[in-house]
Structure formats: C-alpha cells, structure tokens
Design an enzyme around this catalytic site. Structure first.
Site, mmCIF file in Angstrom:
data_model
loop_
_atom_site.group_PDB
_atom_site.id
_atom_site.type_symbol
_atom_site.label_atom_id
_atom_site.label_comp_id
_atom_site.label_asym_id
_atom_site.label_seq_id
_atom_site.Cartn_x
_atom_site.Cartn_y
_atom_site.Cartn_z
ATOM 1 N N GLU A 117 -3.988 -15.796 2.864
ATOM 2 C CA GLU A 117 -4.345 -14.440 3.277
ATOM 3 C C GLU A 117 -5.514 -13.901 2.473
ATOM 4 O O GLU A 117 -5.628 -14.147 1.278
ATOM 5 C CB GLU A 117 -3.120 -13.536 3.066
ATOM 6 C CG GLU A 117 -3.319 -12.083 3.401
ATOM 7 C CD GLU A 117 -2.053 -11.262 3.213
ATOM 8 O OE1 GLU A 117 -2.050 -10.090 3.611
ATOM 9 O OE2 GLU A 117 -1.060 -11.794 2.676
ATOM 10 N N GLU B 71 3.206 -4.467 8.864
ATOM 11 C CA GLU B 71 3.184 -4.378 7.404
ATOM 12 C C GLU B 71 2.512 -3.063 7.004
ATOM 13 O O GLU B 71 1.484 -3.044 6.354
ATOM 14 C CB GLU B 71 2.449 -5.587 6.801
ATOM 15 C CG GLU B 71 2.751 -5.756 5.322
ATOM 16 C CD GLU B 71 1.947 -6.876 4.675
ATOM 17 O OE1 GLU B 71 2.547 -7.755 4.037
ATOM 18 O OE2 GLU B 71 0.707 -6.867 4.798
#
Length: 279
Positions: free
Chosen positions: A155, A256
């Site tokens: 990520e 998220e």
C-alpha cells in the site's frame, strides 16, 4: 453502474471501534454488511495466544461475515508506526514471527488478501539498508501468502500524515511490487489502491486507476478532506469506483473511513442497504 454494482466490506479497525473487538463483526452484520477486513488487531503481540485467535475467529464466524483482508503485524497502528518490515532489529523480527500466524489465521477464515505495511524511515539508518531489509521481508511475506493461496498487498500511504514513510505514491508502491514479484517469481504481490491516501498526495486518481488497475488486488476508500464517509468531502468516489469497474477491477472495496462524532452504525447512510451484502 454506481454503488450497487460494487462489493463493499467494512474495516473493523477504524469503524465500530467504539465496541470491543469481538463485538465488531456482529455489529457490521447488523448494519447489513457481509464482509469485513482488519488491521492486525494485537498491536503489541505479533504472536498472540491461540485462545485470542480462536475467539476472534469464532466472533467472525458467529456473525456470519467473511474476512476478506488482514494486515500482517505493523507495530502501533493506529499510532506512530506505519509498518514494521523495513525497521531493523526487534520490529523486523516481530514481523517475521507474525508471518505464519497471520497467514494461518487468514487461511482458517478463507481470507485471501494479506497487507504488508512498509514502515517508517529510521533516523541514523541508511535508507538503502532499510530497503534491502524490506525486500527480504516482503519476499518472505509473498511466499507465506502464496502458501495459503493469498495475495500480498503493498500500500501507498500519504506524505502529509506519514512523512517518514517512503511509500507515499502509487508509482513507488508499484516499483516495490515489481521488485517483489521479480524476486519471488510468484506474481502474487499486488497494489492496495487507497483512494484517500492517493488523493492526499495530490495524485491524479483517474490516471492512477487507468495505469494500475491491472496490478491492483484491493481498494480502500474514504473521502477527502477529513477521511470521512463518501459525501463528507469532495472526492467523486462513485465516479472513481465506476471507472475502476470499467477498467476491470472486480474485487472488494474496503470502507476505511472515520465515522466522526456519530456511532459507526449511522455512518453508512450514503450506501443503500441492498449494496452492503457480500456477493
């Protein structure tokens, strides 16, 4: 197209955190969701007691939700850390100790996406030394993920909130992913495309989607500014998700984001109830 054409899951490490960990899967199910994801839940324990692992597994199974994403050990998250795998010494050792534990837990619940956060630069340590260690650990992680039939996710975070993390752009994350795949020959390292982080970096999101969807294994969303639910900021999230689907992405969209000053159960009014179930 639109939200009803996507597959959404709830991140239980940022939503429903007003509840104890073991109550969150049922709360997500009550809100209509059929799938969840988690950061590594035990920030001080890369190898928790089996009883703790069993209790979380039971809570997920009893709630009837599917675990679709799990982080490897990443240090104090939320908190000052941004991962452990590039940090020499104890943190790197904790990451390695966690690999089989996290992979086995994921496999036990049919989870096939494991996220490995890179970590911060350390004062007084040569960045090249950290990057060499990171590649070694990512190769180990890729092999461990492959053992259980999972994808290794890498990520990009954002520079304003993570100034010591070197992986703060989509091209940099893709560079690391390509190195891992070249080193292992497995091809199971993929991009975790977090639209909030990329927008915080000022990246051209439609261009990122066009260039990197084929290498993307998971997507996460939050609006910007504020990291709240879609509609609380200015990102055209629905249009971006439509572009992702048009470009070939068929995976999960992880929610998220922060609920703000309301209970998490009230932070999903932007998403029709029929679009929340796993499918």
């Amino acid at each position: 197209m639109g939200y009803s054409d996507q597959r959404f899951n709830v991140n239980l490490s940022i939503l429903f955190t007003e509840l104890p960990l073991l109550e969150r899967p049922a709360a997500a199910a009550k809100a209509g969701f059929g799938a969840v994801e988690l950061w590594w839940p035990w920030v001080d324990a890369p190898t928790p007691e089996q009883s703790e692992l069993d209790a979380l597994k039971k809570a997920i199974e009893d709630a009837g939700v599917k675990l679709v994403g799990l982080n490897f050990y990443a240090g104090q998250l939320p908190g000052p850390d941004r991962g452990a795998l590039s940090v020499p010494g104890e943190e790197s050792e904790k990451f390695r100790a966690n690999l089989a534990v996290a992979a086995d837990f994921a496999e036990s619940l049919g989870c096939t996406a494991l996220n490995a956060l890179y970590g911060n630069r350390v004062d007084g340590v040569d960045p090249a030394v950290q990057d060499e260690l990171a590649l070694e650990n990512l190769v180990l992680a890729a092999r461990e993920a492959d053992r259980v039939g999972a994808t290794l996710l890498i990520e990009a975070l954002n520079a304003p909130e993570s100034p010591k993390c070197p992986i703060v752009s989509a091209p940099k994350a893709i560079e690391v992913i390509d190195k891992v795949n070249a080193a292992t020959g497995l091809g199971n390292a993929k991009f975790l495309m977090d639209l909030y982080h990329l927008s915080m970096n000022g990246e051209d999101l439609p261009s990122v989607i066009e260039r990197y969807t084929a290498k993307t294994g998971h997507v996460q969303i939050a609006d910007n500014p504020g990291r709240g639910a879609p509609g609380t900021g200015s990102l055209p999230i629905e249009a971006l998700l439509d572009q992702l689907r048009d470009t070939g992405y068929q995976g999960w969209i992880g929610l998220e984001y922060k609920a703000g000053d309301r209970p998490s159960a009230e932070a999903f009014d932007w998403l029709p109830a029929e679009a929340r179930a796993a499918r």
